[in-house]
Structures are given as C-alpha cells and as structure tokens.
Write an enzyme that holds these catalytic residues in place. Structure first.
Site, PDB file in Angstrom:
ATOM      1  N   SER A  70      46.847 -25.046 -53.988  1.00 26.50           N
ATOM      2  CA  SER A  70      47.158 -25.667 -53.014  1.00 26.50           C
ATOM      3  C   SER A  70      47.267 -24.927 -51.850  1.00 26.50           C
ATOM      4  CB  SER A  70      48.932 -26.168 -53.198  1.00 26.50           C
ATOM      5  OG  SER A  70      49.093 -27.445 -53.652  1.00 26.50           O
TER       6      SER A  70
ATOM      7  N   HIS B  17      55.667 -28.936 -48.378  1.00 28.76           N
ATOM      8  CA  HIS B  17      54.397 -28.698 -48.845  1.00 28.76           C
ATOM      9  C   HIS B  17      53.280 -28.761 -48.019  1.00 28.76           C
ATOM     10  CE1 HIS B  17      50.730 -29.217 -51.390  1.00 28.76           C
ATOM     11  NE2 HIS B  17      51.257 -28.430 -52.336  1.00 28.76           N
TER      12      HIS B  17
ATOM     13  N   ASP C  82      48.864 -34.972 -47.676  1.00 32.27           N
ATOM     14  CA  ASP C  82      49.723 -34.087 -48.152  1.00 32.27           C
ATOM     15  C   ASP C  82      51.161 -34.837 -48.420  1.00 32.27           C
ATOM     16  OD1 ASP C  82      51.235 -31.546 -49.159  1.00 32.27           O
ATOM     17  OD2 ASP C  82      49.420 -30.859 -48.840  1.00 32.27           O
TER      18      ASP C  82
END
Ligand SMILES: *[C@@H]1O[C@H](CO)[C@@H](O)[C@H](O)[C@H]1NC(C)=O
Ligand SMILES: *[C@@H]1O[C@H](CO)[C@@H](O)[C@H](O)[C@H]1NC(C)=O
Ligand SMILES: *[C@@H]1O[C@H](CO)[C@@H](O)[C@H](O)[C@H]1NC(C)=O
Ligand SMILES: *[C@@H]1O[C@H](CO)[C@@H](O)[C@H](O)[C@H]1NC(C)=O
Ligand SMILES: *[C@@H]1O[C@H](CO)[C@@H](O)[C@H](O)[C@H]1NC(C)=O
Ligand SMILES: *[C@@H]1O[C@H](CO)[C@@H](O)[C@H](O)[C@H]1NC(C)=O
Length: 786
Positions: free
Chosen positions: A560, A217, A149
């Site tokens: 996600s 994220h 990620d």
C-alpha cells in the site's frame, strides 16, 4: 467471511465453465443476496427512458412483484457501461435473461494492502530523492493524482495549498460543499452504496459519511504520492526529518471507497468511473483481492478503460509474500508495485535473563520499562499451568487474541505472542488489558525474518521466526536452575544508513503471475517498509479505537505504501513528458530500475537473507532521476492489449467485456503469442514434455525518446543454461519518436525437475548508447507437466 468467499469461488467456478458471459447461477441459496456488477449494451436504451438510470431501475423493477424492492446502487458510464445491484441468485438469473444485459460479475470485497490489516497473517518519502526533478517551481502542478482509498484528513499540513497556482482548467472534479477542499485537494468524493448494500447502513459516529478519513490509510497514501514539504515531521519522536510526497506540487483527488469492513467492487468501479470523468492523470490503488480472469475482475476492467483514456494506473502487488504466486492486481495495463525497505530502521532489542540479546524493531514510545530491570517473561502459548503459561486456550493465547490471556498469569510480565490472525498492535492491547507490561511478537515460520515496526500501545518489539524459537526455548528450559525466565526490551530510536538497503520486504507479494505467467509481475518495487507519512486525527498511530495518542505522522508498512511512491513518480514523469502514454511511463520506470543494494550486491530478500529474484522485484527498484531520461521506451496501445487478450485465448465476448466493440482477433491470432506484448520485461514459460531442446522468441519495438541520432548496442546476460540471441544487435535511430524492432530468441534444454514442479532462471538484455542503459529482465520458467 469464509462462507462468502466460498460462495464467490463456487460462482466463479460456474462462470469459468461456461463460455458465454451470461450465466445461470446456482439456485440453492435463493435468498442469499450479493452485489453484482452488470454490464449492459447501453446503446440499446429505448427512448421512453429519460436516462440510463431510469432504464436500469426499470430492469430491476421487473424482477420483483409490487412494490419494487431492488435499487440501482451505482450507474456506470465512463470506464464501464451498466450498473450494480444487490440481488439473490434467482433475481440475477432472471436479469441475465433480459436481452440488453451482457454479463453479471459477482462483486469481490477487497482489502487495504497495509500489513496492519488483520487479514494478512503475515521514504520516509525523502528516501527517493526527487529534489533534482523538482527544480522547476511548479513542476507537476498541472497533474492530478486520484487516490482510491479511505479518504483524507484535509486540514493536514501536508495538504496545504500555499503558493500553488489556480486549479488546472481541464479539471472537472468537485467536492462536497461542506468539505474543505483547496488548491491542493481539488476533488473529494465518497462511494458507500455497495458497502451499505451488504453491511447495512454505516455507523456514522464511527466512520464519516464524507471523504474525511477515519482510518488513516488514505491520508497516508495520499501524502506519499503528493504530500507537501513538512518540517519537522515525526511519529512519537521516531524518524524525525522532512516529510514530503513524491510530487509535492501535484494535485490530489480523493475517492473514498474503503470502509471498516472492506472496499467493495461496486464502489471501486464507480470511483474509477468518476476519476476518469473528472480528468485525473494518475490513479493510485493500494487495495486488492483474489486474482480472477481479467474479464471477471472489475478493477482490471476499470483500469483498462482508464489506461485507454491515458490515465496511468498503479496498484499495490499485495502483502501475501514471501510465498510464490502471491502477486495480485496483475493485469498487463496496470503497473504492479512490490515493497522494499529503505536505509532506516527502528531497533528495539530483547535482552533475556541469560544475557542474550535478540534484535527486534518497534516505534513504541510512552511510559517505558525501567532501565536495567529484568521482568518476568511468559509465553502465552504454554499450556502447562504454573510454568509460565499464559493460560486460556493454548492456540488463541499463543496469538494473544482478544480475551485469551489469563490476567493472573500475565500481570506484571512481558508476554511473548505469536504473529498472526489479529493485528500486531491489537495483540499489545490484549496484553495491556490483561495487565501485561510488555510484549514480544514472534514471526511464524512462513513470516521468516521480515520485521515490521509498529506504534504499539505497550512497550513491545517484533522479532523474527528463528529468534522467536530461541526465546521460546529459553522460556521453557526445563533444566534451568533459576525459576523464572526474565527479559527486558531496549528501545534504540531511529537508525539510519542501514546496510544492506533496499531489501525486498518479506510480506511483498511475489511472482509468478498467477493469471498470465508470460507477463512478469510485480513490475517493480518501491519503498514500502516503515514509511513515515501523514495521519488522520481521528485515531492514534496504532489505529486502535482505544488509542488516544495523537500523531500528525505515522509509520506504516505494506505494498500500500509502495504503490503511491510510483503514482507520484508517474505524475512527475507525465509532467516532464506530457505526450507519454501510461505504458511509456511504466517502461521508463522499469528499464531504469536498479537491482543492486547500497553494498553493491544483488538486492536481498528480507525473509531469507538470500539474493532476491525477478519474481520478487520484477525489473527492480525504481530510480526517479534515471526514469526521467530512459533513452528508449517500450510503448503499448489499446490494440496491443486487445491482441494480448486474443492471444490469451479469451473468447470474443469475454474480451468485449474489457474492450467493448474493439475486439477483433483475426489479426492478432496471426501475430502469435502473449509474449509478444511489447512489455519492458520478457518472460518465457516452457513445459517439458521430454528431454529435448526448446526455443521461443518474441518481438519488441523500441521507441527512441533520447537523442535524435543514437546508436544502441545490445548486451545479453542469458539465464544460466540458456542461449539468448537478439537480432539485430544494433539499433541505429535517426530521430526522436522513431521505432525499431528486434527479435529475442531463447533456447533452453530440459532440466531436472520433479513432476508438477517448476524452476525459474533469469537474465537480462541491456541496450546501451553509452549514455543510457535500457534494461529488460528475462525470466525463463521450466515446468514439468502435471
Ligand atoms: C538528492 O539529489 C540531489 C541532486 O542529485 C543532490 O544534490 C542531493 O544531495 C541529494 N540528496 C540526498 C539526501 O541524497
Ligand atoms: C457506533 O459507533 C460508536 C462509536 O464507535 C459506538 O459507540 C456505537 O455503539 C456504534 N453504534 C452501533 C449501532 O453500532
Ligand atoms: C537451559 O538451562 C541450562 C542451565 O542454566 C543452560 O545450560 C542451557 O544452555 C539452557 N538452554 C537453553 C536452550 O537456554
Ligand atoms: C537460501 O540460500 C541457502 C544457501 O544458498 C539455501 O540453502 C536456501 O535454500 C535458500 N533459501 C531459499 C528460501 O531459497
Ligand atoms: C491458446 O490456444 C493455442 C491453441 O490451442 C495454444 O497453442 C496456446 O498455448 C494458447 N495460449 C494460451 C495463452 O493459453
Ligand atoms: C547453446 O549454444 C551452444 C553452442 O552453440 C550449444 O552447445 C548448446 O547446446 C546451446 N544450449 C542450448 C540450451 O540450446
């Protein structure tokens, strides 16, 4: 961007029309460079080269005259054998002629599967109750989850290592010496060579050249998978409560591959290579791109070899919904996760000057609108000047794109903006800069009624497509007596106990599987709408550079966020059942998933309010407790996947790119068709060439993981208009680990379809021993020939 994609497509096209994996590349754009992932017969290394790296670099040196100018970006030696390099088509052609080169795969650029990403137009972690799974004090602590990620914010409370035992001795990973790893974050690596080969050297003052997360994220997804208990947690006062990941004791290994302009395949492949070498148990990948055949998809190839090494790989399905065939990361060895809601939302309604109240959602907090006061309201897309128009170019203004709003027309007003192109929070920034004091975001028609709450920088709310029309009509009402349209937004905070829940998030990508319609994808869904989890200290909760607010936690939406829920659960399942293969773990999650909402009805699709279908939810929504004790599992080995590839009619050389030296299709061809892959769901595709009956059958093998002596009887729910039989109808097991076969036969009649169209109907088969219900969805797709 478009040009790049086009060239990738034309390249793929030429690849697909060539049976050999080594190809000649178009020579038109001799100087245009791109990154290739190069598969090499690595056993052919001449002994004069000390290492594979030296050999690969020497292959590149031979392409250019002195001085050599091409560098190996990464060498791969675990999930893949070869290297990556940034080459012109001419150089790629030359390289492909060298005898040890097996294939060159053009790199794809992937994006994060959060709805914040402008590329998409479009649990609370306690929402999945794992408390009864966590009774043992160190449950899951021997497992390492690899998160590929944007990195991690390591000092976050969610990643503290209090009361955690020593790092499992099998762990071989590492961290940079200046990065604060601990007994929770046991590995941290970054891969930027592929990214920088295309984009030039990164700006180290806007992104960290370290595993540290400048985006947020990766911190968010890592904490969903394995964040520790943190109380109290909230975002700007919303969603107050306990935050915890699915597997709070599991360890995290972070592989940073996503940078400001995307996630590059050459780096992702290196991350898989390292993760498997380091000894992760689970890989969590909330990233995706376009679907291509598995042998041209480096993520699919890497995932195959990870699964072969016993690593469970979960990946996000993508946010391209609600349209059909939008699902990505569809390889049958990957667990593909769609997104559902939880029973919590953040209402923020619009009150119009005519008294009408329109529901919306938001997690805005900050200086608000004056209670009870109505503000002038404009639609940025109105071209007529002087009639509430936002000015600027009509289209870009309607979307509130950067620089499109005329401050004279917007100042002091609430602005209605259409969803699309730029991110929803960026629209708020544009409105704010133009002097607007509030914003309403209206969905486009294809977004339907699905709403996503954001941490806006102005008082703002999001409304559905139909409600957007009502507001537009109100603004442009010619017959109204009073001159200016007005509105306000009322923020109502956090509401829990929402019914119905879960619903399928509108953006969640849908089946059918564009690559192999005989394998139902997504596999299942998990919470992915308005999820509270940890956040980076680098940017405010909107993710905008200008946002100076600080938040320890943030609320994000996307597949996600759904994917790491399943990654964490997989770690818990592996802790409870160390001998289970990745396919067994997935089977347990799928056959115990539920399809009803908290009102007892079939789960709804947020975009339409209609009942969801198996194309939306796969087997259903994960149920952690039940997955612990599924009774039966449908297991799979590497050889089953190779049979599947053989039956998909891939050539031996294509299959060898995925499964080196393993491809032997002679037995597989006899075994029949792709539908025989021992998958926990059943998908049958019929092409109607006439008005006659058709039938198909497939074999499944159930492994007993429940009580030694158990008798399962089948219950069949046939898709409407079909006949489904199962033979035998009873499976009598004598021991744990015993395998028994059964045959599922489906008969259908041609149905009315227009040319080229298709129709899907679904049902289920359920094996029950009185204690366990082992459910497999059956989907039948009828296609009219083109
Ligand atoms: C979670 O599950 C446990 C055990 O099944 C139960 O006691 C507890 O009340 C549940 N918590 C919530 C919030 O549902
Ligand atoms: C690098 O990023 C910083 C901070 O965002 C910015 O001020 C600077 O202009 C950037 N430099 C370049 C060369 O883009
Ligand atoms: C337009 O305004 C008139 C007069 O106030 C009102 O009767 C009518 O319902 C309005 N139409 C809409 C679509 O708001
Ligand atoms: C939703 O259901 C309604 C009523 O059954 C139907 O008319 C409509 O076509 C459905 N919408 C979709 C997108 O399936
Ligand atoms: C593979 O080829 C055979 C023979 O041409 C055909 O019957 C079958 O449908 C093909 N399978 C797939 C998955 O395309
Ligand atoms: C299903 O079985 C019934 C009874 O045997 C038969 O009448 C019907 O035609 C069958 N339908 C299909 C689609 O085969």
């Amino acid at each position: 961007m478009t040009i790049f994609l086009f060239s990738i497509f034309s390249l793929l096209f030429s690849l697909l029309h060539n049976s050999l994996p080594v190809h000649s590349f178009p020579t038109s754009s001799k100087l245009e460079e791109r990154t290739f992932i190069i598969s090499v017969n690595h056993n052919a290394k001449p002994s004069i080269f000390l290492t594979h790296y030296h050999w690969y670099q020497s292959s590149l040196n031979s392409l250019t005259s002195n001085p050599p100018s091409k560098q190996v970006l990464h060498t791969y030696d675990t999930v893949f054998h070869g290297f990556s390099a940034h080459l012109t088509n001419y150089e790629a052609n030359l390289l492909s002629k060298q005898s040890h080169i097996l294939s060159l795969i053009p790199e794809q650029v992937r994006s994060l599967h959060t709805t914040r990403s402008p590329l998409f137009l479009g649990l609370e972690t306690t929402s999945l109750n794992t408390s009864s799974l966590l009774e043992e004090s160190d449950f899951g602590s021997d497992l390492v989850i690899g998160v590929i990620d944007t990195g991690i914010w390591p000092e976050h409370q969610s990643f503290n290592d209090r009361n955690l035992n020593a790092i499992p001795s099998k762990w071989r990973g590492s961290c940079p010496s200046d990065f604060p790893c601990n007994r929770k974050i046991v590995g941290a690596k970054l891969f930027s060579e592929g990214y920088e080969a295309t984009n030039g050297r990164m700006n180290a003052s806007s992104e960290f050249r370290s595993p540290r997360d400048s985006d947020g994220h990766g911190t968010h997804t890592a904490s969903i998978a394995a964040g520790r208990y943190v109380f109290p947690a909230d975002t700007l006062g919303y969603a107050k409560g306990v935050a915890a990941g699915m597997a709070p004791k599991a360890r995290l290994a972070v592989y940073k591959v996503c940078w400001t302009s995307g996630c590059y395949d050459s780096d992702i492949l290196k991350a898989f290579d390292e993760a498997v070498k380091d000894g992760v148990d689970v890989i969590s990948l909330s990233v995706g791109g376009v679907v291509v055949p598995y042998y041209l998809d480096s993520i699919a190839i890497a995932a195959f070899r990870a699964v072969q090494n016993g690593v469970f790989v979960s990946a996000s399905a993508g946010n391209g919904g609600p349209g059909g065939s939008s699902v990505t990361n569809v390889a049958p060895w990957v667990t593909t996760v769609g997104a559902g809601s939880i029973d919590r939302d953040f209402p923020a309604e619009v009150v119009l000057g005519n008294g009408r109240r329109i529901p919306g959602v938001s997690v805005y907090s900050g200086p608000g609108l004056e209670p009870g006061k109505l503000y002038p309201l404009v639609y940025a897309g109105n071209r007529e000047s002087g009639d509430g128009g936002g000015g600027g170019e009509g289209y870009s203004a309607s979307l509130c794109l950067d620089g499109s709003l005329d401050p004279i027309l917007v100042r002091g007003k609430i602005v209605l903006c259409d969803r699309g192109i730029n991110s929803r929070v960026a629209k708020g920034e544009v409105v704010k800069e133009a002097g607007g004091i509030g914003m309403i975001i209206a969905n486009a028609v294809f977004d339907g009624e699905g709403l996503v709450a954001d941490c806006h920088v102005v008082p703002a709310t999001s409304v559905g497509s139909a409600n957007g029309d009502i507001i537009r009509k109100y603004i442009s009402n010619k017959s109204k007596k009073l001159s200016t349209p007005t509105a306000t937004i009322v923020f109502r905070g956090t509401r829990i106990g929402i019914r119905p829940a879960p619903v399928v998030a509108a953006f969640s990508a849908r089946g059918p599987n564009p690559e192999t319609p005989e394998i139902l994808k997504p596999d299942l869904i998990a919470p992915g709408l308005n999820i509270l989890a940890s956040w980076t200290e680098r940017v405010g909760p909107s993710g905008l550079i200008t946002d100076r607010r600080k938040a320890k936690f943030n609320i994000l939406s996307g597949t996600s966020m759904a994917c790491p829920h399943v990654s964490g659960l997989a770690a818990l399942l592996k802790a409870a059942h160390p001998d289970w293969s990745p396919a067994a773990v997935r089977s347990a999650l799928m056959t115990t998933a539920y399809t009803l909402d908290n009102q007892g009805g079939i789960m709804k699709d947020e975009s339409t309010g209609n009942e969801s279908t198996v194309m939306d939810i796969g087997a259903g929504h994960v149920h952690p407790q039940k997955a612990m004790d599924p009774g039966l599992i449908y297991d799979l080995t590497t050889y089953d996947y190779i049979d599947f590839l053989c039956n998909s009619n891939y050539t031996t050389s294509n299959i060898e790119l995925i499964a080196p030296k393993k491809a032997n299709c002679r037995g597989a061809k006899r075994a029949g068709h792709v539908g025989n892959l021992n998958y926990p769901s059943l998908s049958y595709v019929f092409v109607q060439y006439g008005k006659h009956k058709m039938s198909s059958h497939s074999i499944r093998i159930a492994t007993n993981v429940g009580d030694p002596d158990s008798v399962y009887r089948v219950k069949i729910i046939p898709p409407t208009g079909t006949n489904v039989t199962v033979e035998p109808e009873q499976l009598s097991f004598r021991r744990v680990g015993q395998k028994l076969n059964f045959l599922v036969r489906v008969q259908v009649e041609a149905m009315k379809l227009s040319a080229g169209s298709s129709s899907t109907i679904s049902g289920a088969i359920i094996w029950s021993d009185g204690k366990h219900s082992v459910t497999s969805p059956i989907v039948v797709t009828m296609q009219e020939p083109l």
